[in-house]
Scaffold this motif. Structure first.
Motif, PDB file in Angstrom:
ATOM      1  N   GLY A  12      11.747  -1.543   1.431  1.00  0.00           N
ATOM      2  CA  GLY A  12      10.820  -0.907   2.370  1.00  0.00           C
ATOM      3  C   GLY A  12      11.516   0.139   3.232  1.00  0.00           C
ATOM      4  O   GLY A  12      10.982   1.221   3.466  1.00  0.00           O
ATOM      5  N   LEU A  15      12.276   3.188   1.026  1.00  0.00           N
ATOM      6  CA  LEU A  15      11.078   4.005   0.827  1.00  0.00           C
ATOM      7  C   LEU A  15      10.759   4.836   2.061  1.00  0.00           C
ATOM      8  O   LEU A  15      10.415   6.020   1.960  1.00  0.00           O
ATOM      9  N   GLU A  37       2.846   9.494   2.367  1.00  0.00           N
ATOM     10  CA  GLU A  37       2.333   8.305   1.680  1.00  0.00           C
ATOM     11  C   GLU A  37       3.479   7.361   1.294  1.00  0.00           C
ATOM     12  O   GLU A  37       3.331   6.139   1.365  1.00  0.00           O
ATOM     13  N   LEU A  38       4.611   7.904   0.902  1.00  0.00           N
ATOM     14  CA  LEU A  38       5.771   7.072   0.570  1.00  0.00           C
ATOM     15  C   LEU A  38       6.267   6.320   1.805  1.00  0.00           C
ATOM     16  O   LEU A  38       6.618   5.142   1.720  1.00  0.00           O
ATOM     17  N   LEU A  40       4.373   5.442   4.339  1.00  0.00           N
ATOM     18  CA  LEU A  40       3.374   4.408   4.622  1.00  0.00           C
ATOM     19  C   LEU A  40       3.528   3.209   3.701  1.00  0.00           C
ATOM     20  O   LEU A  40       3.349   2.058   4.122  1.00  0.00           O
ATOM     21  N   HIS A  41       3.875   3.434   2.448  1.00  0.00           N
ATOM     22  CA  HIS A  41       4.091   2.315   1.531  1.00  0.00           C
ATOM     23  C   HIS A  41       5.341   1.525   1.904  1.00  0.00           C
ATOM     24  O   HIS A  41       5.382   0.300   1.730  1.00  0.00           O
ATOM     25  N   GLY A  42       6.357   2.193   2.403  1.00  0.00           N
ATOM     26  CA  GLY A  42       7.536   1.484   2.885  1.00  0.00           C
ATOM     27  C   GLY A  42       7.202   0.588   4.070  1.00  0.00           C
ATOM     28  O   GLY A  42       7.663  -0.558   4.150  1.00  0.00           O
ATOM     29  N   SER A  44       4.189  -0.638   4.722  1.00  0.00           N
ATOM     30  CA  SER A  44       3.326  -1.734   4.266  1.00  0.00           C
ATOM     31  C   SER A  44       4.135  -2.832   3.570  1.00  0.00           C
ATOM     32  O   SER A  44       3.853  -4.027   3.745  1.00  0.00           O
ATOM     33  N   LEU A  45       5.150  -2.453   2.813  1.00  0.00           N
ATOM     34  CA  LEU A  45       6.008  -3.460   2.191  1.00  0.00           C
ATOM     35  C   LEU A  45       6.759  -4.263   3.249  1.00  0.00           C
ATOM     36  O   LEU A  45       6.905  -5.490   3.135  1.00  0.00           O
ATOM     37  N   THR A  63      -1.648  -4.518   6.589  1.00  0.00           N
ATOM     38  CA  THR A  63      -1.420  -3.645   5.445  1.00  0.00           C
ATOM     39  C   THR A  63      -2.735  -3.148   4.866  1.00  0.00           C
ATOM     40  O   THR A  63      -2.855  -1.962   4.518  1.00  0.00           O
ATOM     41  N   LEU A  67      -3.598   0.785   4.768  1.00  0.00           N
ATOM     42  CA  LEU A  67      -3.857   1.495   3.515  1.00  0.00           C
ATOM     43  C   LEU A  67      -5.248   2.118   3.501  1.00  0.00           C
ATOM     44  O   LEU A  67      -5.453   3.179   2.897  1.00  0.00           O
TER      45      LEU A  67
END
Length: 165
Positions: A12, A15, A37-38, A40-42, A44-45, A63, A67
Protein backbone atom coordinates in the motif's frame (compact mmCIF):
# COMPACT_ATOMS: atom_id res chain seq x y z
CA UNK A 1 1.23 -7.16 13.42
CA UNK A 2 1.66 -10.33 11.42
CA UNK A 3 3.99 -10.86 8.51
CA UNK A 4 1.08 -10.72 6.07
CA UNK A 5 -0.08 -7.38 7.45
CA UNK A 6 3.41 -5.94 7.06
CA UNK A 7 3.53 -7.06 3.43
CA UNK A 8 0.13 -5.49 2.68
CA UNK A 9 1.14 -2.23 4.36
CA UNK A 10 4.39 -2.18 2.36
CA UNK A 11 2.52 -2.73 -0.92
CA UNK A 12 0.00 0.00 0.00
CA UNK A 13 2.82 2.42 0.82
CA UNK A 14 4.62 1.53 -2.42
CA UNK A 15 1.46 2.17 -4.44
CA UNK A 16 0.95 5.51 -2.73
CA UNK A 17 4.57 6.60 -3.28
CA UNK A 18 4.55 5.53 -6.95
CA UNK A 19 1.30 7.42 -7.48
CA UNK A 20 2.73 10.51 -5.78
CA UNK A 21 5.85 10.40 -7.95
CA UNK A 22 3.69 10.01 -11.06
CA UNK A 23 1.48 12.91 -10.00
CA UNK A 24 4.44 15.25 -9.48
CA UNK A 25 6.48 14.28 -12.56
CA UNK A 26 3.86 13.87 -15.30
CA UNK A 27 2.43 16.62 -17.48
CA UNK A 28 -0.25 14.62 -19.31
CA UNK A 29 -3.63 15.00 -17.63
CA UNK A 30 -4.70 11.38 -18.11
CA UNK A 31 -1.48 10.11 -16.53
CA UNK A 32 -2.00 12.51 -13.62
CA UNK A 33 -5.48 11.09 -13.03
CA UNK A 34 -4.12 7.56 -13.22
CA UNK A 35 -1.47 8.48 -10.64
CA UNK A 36 -4.15 9.85 -8.29
CA UNK A 37 -6.13 6.63 -8.71
CA UNK A 38 -3.00 4.62 -7.88
CA UNK A 39 -2.57 6.67 -4.70
CA UNK A 40 -6.20 6.03 -3.75
CA UNK A 41 -5.76 2.28 -4.24
CA UNK A 42 -2.69 2.34 -2.01
CA UNK A 43 -4.71 4.07 0.71
CA UNK A 44 -7.60 1.62 0.31
CA UNK A 45 -5.24 -1.35 0.66
CA UNK A 46 -3.83 0.22 3.82
CA UNK A 47 -7.33 0.79 5.24
CA UNK A 48 -8.28 -2.83 4.53
CA UNK A 49 -5.11 -4.05 6.24
CA UNK A 50 -5.72 -1.94 9.35
CA UNK A 51 -9.31 -3.19 9.50
CA UNK A 52 -8.07 -6.76 9.29
CA UNK A 53 -5.44 -6.16 11.96
CA UNK A 54 -8.05 -4.79 14.41
CA UNK A 55 -10.70 -7.44 13.54
CA UNK A 56 -13.42 -4.97 12.55
CA UNK A 57 -15.16 -3.88 9.34
CA UNK A 58 -14.43 -0.16 9.55
CA UNK A 59 -11.58 -0.41 7.05
CA UNK A 60 -13.84 -2.10 4.51
CA UNK A 61 -16.62 0.45 4.95
CA UNK A 62 -14.17 3.35 4.56
CA UNK A 63 -12.72 1.69 1.46
CA UNK A 64 -16.14 1.24 -0.16
CA UNK A 65 -16.97 4.89 0.53
CA UNK A 66 -13.59 6.07 -0.76
CA UNK A 67 -13.81 4.01 -3.97
CA UNK A 68 -17.30 5.38 -4.63
CA UNK A 69 -16.05 8.94 -4.28
CA UNK A 70 -13.00 8.10 -6.43
CA UNK A 71 -15.25 6.76 -9.21
CA UNK A 72 -17.27 9.98 -9.19
CA UNK A 73 -14.06 12.03 -9.19
CA UNK A 74 -12.69 10.06 -12.12
CA UNK A 75 -15.87 10.55 -14.15
CA UNK A 76 -15.92 14.31 -13.55
CA UNK A 77 -12.18 14.65 -14.10
CA UNK A 78 -12.21 12.74 -17.37
CA UNK A 79 -15.16 14.78 -18.63
CA UNK A 80 -13.12 17.93 -17.91
CA UNK A 81 -10.13 16.43 -19.71
CA UNK A 82 -12.24 15.60 -22.76
CA UNK A 83 -13.69 19.11 -22.76
CA UNK A 84 -10.21 20.63 -22.61
CA UNK A 85 -8.95 18.34 -25.36
CA UNK A 86 -11.85 19.28 -27.64
CA UNK A 87 -11.13 22.93 -26.99
CA UNK A 88 -7.33 22.96 -27.29
CA UNK A 89 -6.36 19.65 -28.98
CA UNK A 90 -3.72 19.08 -26.29
CA UNK A 91 -3.56 17.43 -22.86
CA UNK A 92 -0.65 19.50 -21.51
CA UNK A 93 -1.17 20.79 -17.97
CA UNK A 94 0.31 24.22 -18.77
CA UNK A 95 -2.66 25.01 -21.01
CA UNK A 96 -5.00 24.65 -18.00
CA UNK A 97 -3.12 27.36 -16.16
CA UNK A 98 -3.44 29.76 -19.09
CA UNK A 99 -7.23 29.45 -19.46
CA UNK A 100 -9.11 32.28 -17.79
CA UNK A 101 -12.10 34.54 -18.19
CA UNK A 102 -11.59 37.61 -20.40
CA UNK A 103 -12.49 40.13 -17.67
CA UNK A 104 -10.10 38.72 -15.02
CA UNK A 105 -6.73 40.39 -14.42
CA UNK A 106 -3.82 38.91 -16.33
CA UNK A 107 -0.74 37.22 -14.90
CA UNK A 108 2.46 39.18 -14.30
CA UNK A 109 4.54 37.02 -16.63
CA UNK A 110 3.83 37.22 -20.36
CA UNK A 111 1.72 34.39 -21.73
CA UNK A 112 1.77 33.31 -25.34
CA UNK A 113 -1.78 33.54 -26.73
CA UNK A 114 -3.55 30.21 -26.99
CA UNK A 115 -4.78 30.92 -30.52
CA UNK A 116 -1.22 31.14 -31.86
CA UNK A 117 -0.36 27.65 -30.55
CA UNK A 118 -3.50 25.80 -31.50
CA UNK A 119 -5.13 25.80 -34.91
CA UNK A 120 -8.82 26.44 -34.61
CA UNK A 121 -11.44 25.95 -37.23
CA UNK A 122 -13.44 28.99 -38.29
CA UNK A 123 -16.86 29.14 -36.71
CA UNK A 124 -19.77 31.18 -37.96
CA UNK A 125 -20.57 34.29 -35.97
CA UNK A 126 -23.01 33.71 -33.14
CA UNK A 127 -24.46 36.19 -30.68
CA UNK A 128 -22.93 36.49 -27.22
CA UNK A 129 -24.82 36.52 -23.94
CA UNK A 130 -25.14 39.76 -22.03
CA UNK A 131 -23.18 40.40 -18.87
CA UNK A 132 -26.13 39.44 -16.65
CA UNK A 133 -26.54 36.16 -18.52
CA UNK A 134 -29.91 36.89 -20.13
CA UNK A 135 -30.48 35.55 -23.62
CA UNK A 136 -30.88 38.40 -26.12
CA UNK A 137 -33.66 38.27 -28.65
CA UNK A 138 -32.08 37.91 -32.07
CA UNK A 139 -33.73 38.24 -35.41
CA UNK A 140 -32.40 38.05 -38.96
CA UNK A 141 -31.00 41.58 -39.02
CA UNK A 142 -28.68 41.10 -35.98
CA UNK A 143 -25.36 42.84 -36.77
CA UNK A 144 -22.51 40.38 -37.29
CA UNK A 145 -19.94 42.74 -35.72
CA UNK A 146 -21.82 42.58 -32.41
CA UNK A 147 -21.85 38.80 -32.51
CA UNK A 148 -18.08 38.57 -33.04
CA UNK A 149 -17.19 41.03 -30.26
CA UNK A 150 -15.21 39.45 -27.43
CA UNK A 151 -15.20 42.38 -25.02
CA UNK A 152 -18.27 42.02 -22.76
CA UNK A 153 -18.38 45.78 -22.10
CA UNK A 154 -18.98 46.50 -25.81
CA UNK A 155 -21.72 43.95 -26.39
CA UNK A 156 -25.01 45.63 -27.09
CA UNK A 157 -28.26 43.80 -27.48
CA UNK A 158 -31.32 45.21 -29.19
CA UNK A 159 -33.74 46.79 -26.76
CA UNK A 160 -37.39 45.72 -26.76
CA UNK A 161 -39.86 48.05 -28.43
CA UNK A 162 -41.71 50.57 -26.27
CA UNK A 163 -45.12 49.56 -27.67
CA UNK A 164 -45.81 47.25 -24.72
CA UNK A 165 -46.05 50.12 -22.21
Amino acid sequence: MTADSGCYLAVGAALFVLGGIGFVTRRNLILIFLSVELMLHGVSLTLLTFGRMHNNLEGQSFTIFMLTVAACEAALGLSLVLSLYQRTKSLDVDIWSKLSEPDLPKWDKPVQPLESRVLREERPASPRLTKAGGLPEIDDDFPVELATSTDPRKILTPSPPDDDY
